[in-house]
Design an enzyme around this catalytic site. Sequence first.
Site, PDB file in Angstrom:
ATOM      1  CG  ASP A 202      32.602  49.614  38.029  1.00 13.50           C
ATOM      2  OD1 ASP A 202      32.594  50.795  38.398  1.00 13.50           O
ATOM      3  OD2 ASP A 202      33.642  49.000  37.734  1.00 13.50           O
ATOM      4  CG  HIS A 272      35.015  51.593  40.534  1.00 10.81           C
ATOM      5  ND1 HIS A 272      34.732  52.350  39.424  1.00 10.81           N
ATOM      6  CD2 HIS A 272      36.374  51.587  40.633  1.00 10.81           C
ATOM      7  CE1 HIS A 272      35.857  52.779  38.870  1.00 10.81           C
ATOM      8  NE2 HIS A 272      36.875  52.346  39.590  1.00 10.81           N
ATOM      9  CD  GLU A 336      40.307  53.514  38.538  1.00  8.39           C
ATOM     10  OE1 GLU A 336      41.038  53.986  37.659  1.00  8.39           O
ATOM     11  OE2 GLU A 336      39.208  52.969  38.292  1.00  8.39           O
TER      12      GLU A 336
HETATM   13  C1  ACM Z   1      41.333  49.125  36.931  1.00  6.77           C
HETATM   14  O1  ACM Z   1      41.613  49.116  35.734  1.00  6.77           O
HETATM   15  N1  ACM Z   1      40.761  50.186  37.474  1.00  6.77           N
HETATM   16  C2  ACM Z   1      41.585  47.987  37.778  1.00  6.77           C
END
Ligand code: ACM
Length: 537
Positions: A202, A272, A336
């Site tokens: 991440d 991410h 995201e």
């Molecule tokens: C998430 O909670 N962004 C998968």
Amino acid sequence: MKKLFFITLICFLLSCKKEIQKPEINVIPQPLKIEYTQSEFKINKKTTILYDQSDKEFEKVASYLHNELLRTLNLDLRKSDIKNHSKRNSILLVKKNSNKLGSEGYELHVIKKNITISSNEANGSFYGVQTLLQLISNDTLNENIVYNTIVQGVKIYDIPRFQWRGMHLDVCRHFFDIDFVKKYIDVLAMHKMNTFHWHLTDDQGWRIEIKKYPKLPEKGAFRPQTMVGKNWEEFDNTPHFGFYTQEEIKEIVQYAADRFITIVPEIEMPGHSLAALAAYPEYGCTGGPYEVAKTWGVFDDVLCAGNDKTYEFIQDILTEVIQLFPGKYIHIGGDECPKAAWEKCSKCQKRMKVEYLKNEFELQSYFIRRIEKFLIANNKKLIGWDEILEGGLAPEATVMSWRGTEGGIHSAKMGHDVVMSPNSQCYFDHYQAEPLNEPLAIGGFTDLAEVYGYEPVPHELNEQESKHILGAQANVWTEYISKTEHLEYMVLPRLCALSEVVWSAKEYKNFDDFKIRLKTHILRLKEKEYNYRKLDF
Ligand code: ACM
Ligand code: ZN
């Protein structure tokens, strides 16, 4: 008056004879069918564990049972081959070929002579063992669990409702060492969960050794400091570092396999990815420099989708990941991913033109499809968060529905497999009670009743579409969780409720009954030294 007394007494005695008083055996997750009998079996030091010793999978189950009985009853039982051995005073792990047991079901019969666990596969046998261990840990004394060598006579037939019974763990926002990961896997096994989704990369940390790219762990696993609490302006001045070597990953994969748990590794892309970019800035749109994130949230800098070298980089990483994890799924994240950097990047814009992509969402879809092709060519299946629907779903992708259930419903209607993990009921980083008296959490409110009441198959789906719901899982994001005690507190006892959502039959679910069983079950967690939220009922 006397006559009335005798009639009443006779009626009472008759009613006693007819119905065997239901003993409380408190198994979680609740088995499908339990019949109580009047017999009981006593485990003693001469009891033998019998199974087919040529079967490596059953050997794992027998060893697990042996170790647990040694730990809990202090009995070092002999293991022996099931052929040519007396069945008296034994615990038999019998391999069957029964339509009604499927690959994970089992039958557990406790009679005076012996205990038999029957199953088609070793997985089922392992779940039978888990139930048996709960039968011997059913007595309580002064708020402590008491292990008992006398096992109540029962006939249990049990089979799980869903094939995907998952728990996730984010080791990027905060790193947790392999000893803790093993303890986490143990508590999943205890609840008959079969999938561990390991969130390994991440913005705030890259946690897996990749031999071809040594800077991923060297640079990507390190952040010099971290924001304090929910204050985006204040930092703790404390370096945070940690990653798993490939040897450690192999050890964990084996540890999980010995408990019939498949690990789904997650390598996040294209968003991410700041930790990866901090190590290898050439795969970002601007070329960097980038820093491993020290705050939470979503960042505009993502992998460049226009550069062919980015795909080579990711494929090299996945090649090593595939060799480490034998399960069929690789999770590629996909959630995201802001499109701001792609909008300004000449390589990304050129890619869109050449590939006739209408917008950046289609560019993300192009990215995921390209990775899916690679995974399929390597005999793996792609799973991603529901944002992978945007711009068009990759042809064989499985979708993990987290932003509510809509993504899951939509995917199932299109014939794609789905794992349900809506943040409304399956996010264990949410508060589970009034925030005032709770440790810091990300927000939300997901109490035990909310988790227990979750129904993974949405009513919008017909019978055929419903078959695409593989199951459900809960996610544990660790922005605000840095200590193992805190993490256990967030997971327990909500995991106990989730285990009934994914294992137990929908028609027999009963929250009041669950709460009664949980009072005993929670003491088993205490005995195993897990921290948990105290029951408030
Ligand atoms: C998430 O909670 N962004 C998968
Ligand atoms: Zn770009």
